[in-house]
Motif scaffolding. Sequence first.
Motif, PDB file in Angstrom:
ATOM      1  N   ALA A   1      -4.502   3.515   3.814  1.00  0.00           N
ATOM      2  CA  ALA A   1      -5.451   2.408   3.932  1.00  0.00           C
ATOM      3  C   ALA A   1      -6.885   2.921   3.996  1.00  0.00           C
ATOM      4  O   ALA A   1      -7.786   2.388   3.345  1.00  0.00           O
ATOM      5  N   ALA A   2      -7.104   3.977   4.782  1.00  0.00           N
ATOM      6  CA  ALA A   2      -8.460   4.519   4.938  1.00  0.00           C
ATOM      7  C   ALA A   2      -8.983   5.108   3.638  1.00  0.00           C
ATOM      8  O   ALA A   2     -10.139   4.886   3.254  1.00  0.00           O
ATOM      9  N   GLU A   3      -8.138   5.863   2.955  1.00  0.00           N
ATOM     10  CA  GLU A   3      -8.574   6.548   1.734  1.00  0.00           C
ATOM     11  C   GLU A   3      -8.673   5.611   0.532  1.00  0.00           C
ATOM     12  O   GLU A   3      -9.474   5.838  -0.373  1.00  0.00           O
ATOM     13  N   SER A   4      -7.861   4.574   0.511  1.00  0.00           N
ATOM     14  CA  SER A   4      -7.892   3.640  -0.620  1.00  0.00           C
ATOM     15  C   SER A   4      -8.962   2.576  -0.461  1.00  0.00           C
ATOM     16  O   SER A   4      -9.424   1.990  -1.443  1.00  0.00           O
TER      17      SER A   4
ATOM     18  N   LEU B   1       0.814  -1.212   0.000  1.00  0.00           N
ATOM     19  CA  LEU B   1       0.000   0.000   0.000  1.00  0.00           C
ATOM     20  C   LEU B   1       0.849   1.264   0.000  1.00  0.00           C
ATOM     21  O   LEU B   1       0.448   2.287  -0.557  1.00  0.00           O
ATOM     22  N   ALA B   2       2.026   1.200   0.587  1.00  0.00           N
ATOM     23  CA  ALA B   2       2.887   2.383   0.665  1.00  0.00           C
ATOM     24  C   ALA B   2       3.263   2.913  -0.703  1.00  0.00           C
ATOM     25  O   ALA B   2       3.612   4.093  -0.842  1.00  0.00           O
TER      26      ALA B   2
ATOM     27  N   ARG C   1       3.728   8.572  -1.703  1.00  0.00           N
ATOM     28  CA  ARG C   1       4.930   8.889  -0.934  1.00  0.00           C
ATOM     29  C   ARG C   1       4.544   9.798   0.240  1.00  0.00           C
ATOM     30  O   ARG C   1       3.705  10.685   0.110  1.00  0.00           O
ATOM     31  N   ASP C   2       5.209   9.599   1.362  1.00  0.00           N
ATOM     32  CA  ASP C   2       5.136  10.531   2.492  1.00  0.00           C
ATOM     33  C   ASP C   2       3.724  10.740   3.023  1.00  0.00           C
ATOM     34  O   ASP C   2       3.394  11.819   3.536  1.00  0.00           O
ATOM     35  N   VAL C   3       2.892   9.710   2.896  1.00  0.00           N
ATOM     36  CA  VAL C   3       1.549   9.742   3.475  1.00  0.00           C
ATOM     37  C   VAL C   3       1.471   8.610   4.490  1.00  0.00           C
ATOM     38  O   VAL C   3       1.880   7.486   4.187  1.00  0.00           O
TER      39      VAL C   3
ATOM     40  N   PRO D   1      -8.623   3.696  -8.218  1.00  0.00           N
ATOM     41  CA  PRO D   1     -10.010   4.135  -8.377  1.00  0.00           C
ATOM     42  C   PRO D   1     -10.481   5.151  -7.342  1.00  0.00           C
ATOM     43  O   PRO D   1     -11.501   5.816  -7.557  1.00  0.00           O
ATOM     44  N   ARG D   2      -9.762   5.309  -6.237  1.00  0.00           N
ATOM     45  CA  ARG D   2     -10.120   6.331  -5.250  1.00  0.00           C
ATOM     46  C   ARG D   2      -9.042   7.418  -5.174  1.00  0.00           C
ATOM     47  O   ARG D   2      -9.308   8.594  -5.367  1.00  0.00           O
TER      48      ARG D   2
END
Length: 295
Positions: free
Chosen positions: A59-62, A46-47, A51-53, A233-234
């Motif tokens: 995980a929440a946004e995706s 997921l990383a 970058r730098d998030v 997609p998100r």
Amino acid sequence: MLTRRLLLAAGAASFAAPAAAQVVTALGPEAARLTILSDGSFEMPLAMLARDVPAGLIAAESGATEPYRTVLNVTCLRRGAELILFDCGAGAHFLPGSGRLQESLQAAGIAPDAVTHVLFTHLHPDHFWGSLDEFDSPLFPNARWLVASREIDFWTAPNVYGRLPADRHAFAAGAQRIAKGLGDKLERQEAGREWLPGIAAVETAGHTPGHVSFALDLAGQQVMVLGDALTHPRISFAHPDWRPVSDHDPDAAVATRRSLIDRLSSERSTVIGYHLPGAAGRVEKSGSAYRFAGI
């Protein structure tokens, strides 16, 4: 950039069962039919989506779990005597789960010698390495192979290794091997103009230096084959300013995403994403926010 070393280092050495070879969806009338074919899928950390998030925010946004599985969608346009592919998958030498295009072509009743054109959005492995068969001959023997000059010039330049981190050198080596195998069948084209009648290459650089997307009219509906200009997609739509690890020039890629999603929303275009589940959809805008809506 997706490399075996990055994936293994992130703990993604074990892969789930790959997506089955299949026809993902089909659009348009028989006279100009778009068929989206699966080249399978692969997993990545997921990383790599930003970058730098913080990992929790990604995980929440995706809406995804670790590891994230991305699909591979190859677009085929049949119109009259032409059978046109946009990119051609990963072939046998990339990541587990990918390289299923030949099976999907067979499932769709498409013989390799029937393909008349292959148009590349860019030359990353999952788009370009499927060009050659197991004997290192062009997989589609009767096709013309079209690529943006800026893109092929970058990957085949003698100094390309000095312009890439070490863990991306395999991408350049693979691109050079495939380009050598295609030889003079690989035709250089310029972005910003039609490569074939009714099919225009739109400059969407950033993910790679010469990345293009393709705009065409399908029975009165504007269609954009995105390649990797928008990949999630998100996140790509809700957070175009986030910087995926796979983008060569993060700032240019951000500018491209912002411009592209605004254009696609305004034009109400049908979009086809190489890594978007279901492949086809539209960009919807609500206030200042954007989202991808499948069709």
